[in-house]
Scaffold this motif. Structure first.
Motif, PDB file in Angstrom:
ATOM      1  N   GLN A  83      63.115  59.474  49.707  1.00 36.38           N
ATOM      2  CA  GLN A  83      64.380  60.034  49.220  1.00 36.38           C
ATOM      3  C   GLN A  83      65.211  60.450  50.431  1.00 36.38           C
ATOM      4  OE1 GLN A  83      63.884  63.425  46.667  1.00 36.38           O
ATOM      5  NE2 GLN A  83      66.019  63.451  46.071  1.00 36.38           N
ATOM      6  N   THR A  84      66.493  60.101  50.425  1.00 34.76           N
ATOM      7  CA  THR A  84      67.382  60.434  51.546  1.00 34.76           C
ATOM      8  C   THR A  84      68.715  60.949  51.027  1.00 34.76           C
ATOM      9  OG1 THR A  84      68.298  58.202  51.601  1.00 34.76           O
ATOM     10  CG2 THR A  84      66.467  58.647  53.095  1.00 34.76           C
ATOM     11  N   ARG A  85      69.444  61.529  51.930  1.00 39.66           N
ATOM     12  CA  ARG A  85      70.865  61.808  51.724  1.00 39.66           C
ATOM     13  C   ARG A  85      71.550  61.368  53.008  1.00 39.66           C
ATOM     14  NH1 ARG A  85      72.594  66.980  54.031  1.00 39.66           N
ATOM     15  NH2 ARG A  85      70.748  68.073  54.742  1.00 39.66           N
ATOM     16  N   PHE A  86      72.841  61.141  52.946  1.00 36.99           N
ATOM     17  CA  PHE A  86      73.571  60.676  54.112  1.00 36.99           C
ATOM     18  C   PHE A  86      74.582  61.727  54.546  1.00 36.99           C
ATOM     19  CE2 PHE A  86      71.797  56.890  52.346  1.00 36.99           C
ATOM     20  CZ  PHE A  86      71.444  56.147  53.451  1.00 36.99           C
ATOM     21  N   ILE A  87      74.708  61.860  55.861  1.00 39.21           N
ATOM     22  CA  ILE A  87      75.681  62.777  56.447  1.00 39.21           C
ATOM     23  C   ILE A  87      76.624  61.955  57.320  1.00 39.21           C
ATOM     24  CG2 ILE A  87      75.995  64.660  58.102  1.00 39.21           C
ATOM     25  CD1 ILE A  87      73.442  65.883  57.108  1.00 39.21           C
ATOM     26  N   THR A  88      77.903  62.270  57.249  1.00 41.99           N
ATOM     27  CA  THR A  88      78.902  61.616  58.085  1.00 41.99           C
ATOM     28  C   THR A  88      79.488  62.651  59.033  1.00 41.99           C
ATOM     29  OG1 THR A  88      79.421  60.006  56.362  1.00 41.99           O
ATOM     30  CG2 THR A  88      81.074  60.320  58.084  1.00 41.99           C
ATOM     31  N   VAL A  89      79.532  62.300  60.323  1.00 39.39           N
ATOM     32  CA  VAL A  89      80.112  63.169  61.344  1.00 39.39           C
ATOM     33  C   VAL A  89      81.236  62.420  62.047  1.00 39.39           C
ATOM     34  CG1 VAL A  89      77.992  64.489  61.712  1.00 39.39           C
ATOM     35  CG2 VAL A  89      78.419  62.434  63.075  1.00 39.39           C
TER      36      VAL A  89
END
Length: 126
Positions: A83-89
């Protein structure tokens, strides 16, 4: 004879743990979420240090000879994202016309599973 399928993930290749592990990692068998640090970069932008969670571990793998082709029976499992989530920087100092955004996965849960080439770099032969 082929080597075990291995996960070669950017987070693992260019990273290191930022704190001392609670278990002896030399003897750990299994798959777990672990903190890693890496440099996010792309052409036309500056680098940004990222601290994230990634999957790390060793899973049971075996091979044995058999009489019929392909002459080897194997079970090759890898430590991979469940299970993952994505982060945008936003990367610093990007040139004009360069998209400054960089997206990366954060592991929420990991498991020993089949190496899926759409999300993981797998070694299939030597």
């Amino acid at each position: 004879m082929s080597l075990s399928c291995a996960v070669v993930c950017v987070l693992l290749c260019f990273s290191h743990s930022s704190h001392a592990p609670a278990v002896n990692l030399q003897r750990f068998i299994g798959c777990a979420v672990r903190e890693f640090t890496f440099l996010a970069q792309k052409p036309g932008c500056g680098r940004l240090q990222i601290i994230t969670d990634a999957c790390w571990g060793r899973c049971e793998t075996w091979e044995k000879p058999i009489l019929d082709p392909p002459f080897i029976e194997s079970r090759q499992r890898v430590c991979t994202y469940n299970q993952t989530r994505f982060i945008t920087v936003q990367l610093p100092n990007c040139s004009a016309g360069v998209d400054p955004y960089y997206t990366y996965p954060v592991a929420l849960r990991c498991e020993c599973g089949v190496c899926v080439t759409s999300t993981t770099e797998c070694i299939t032969s030597v």
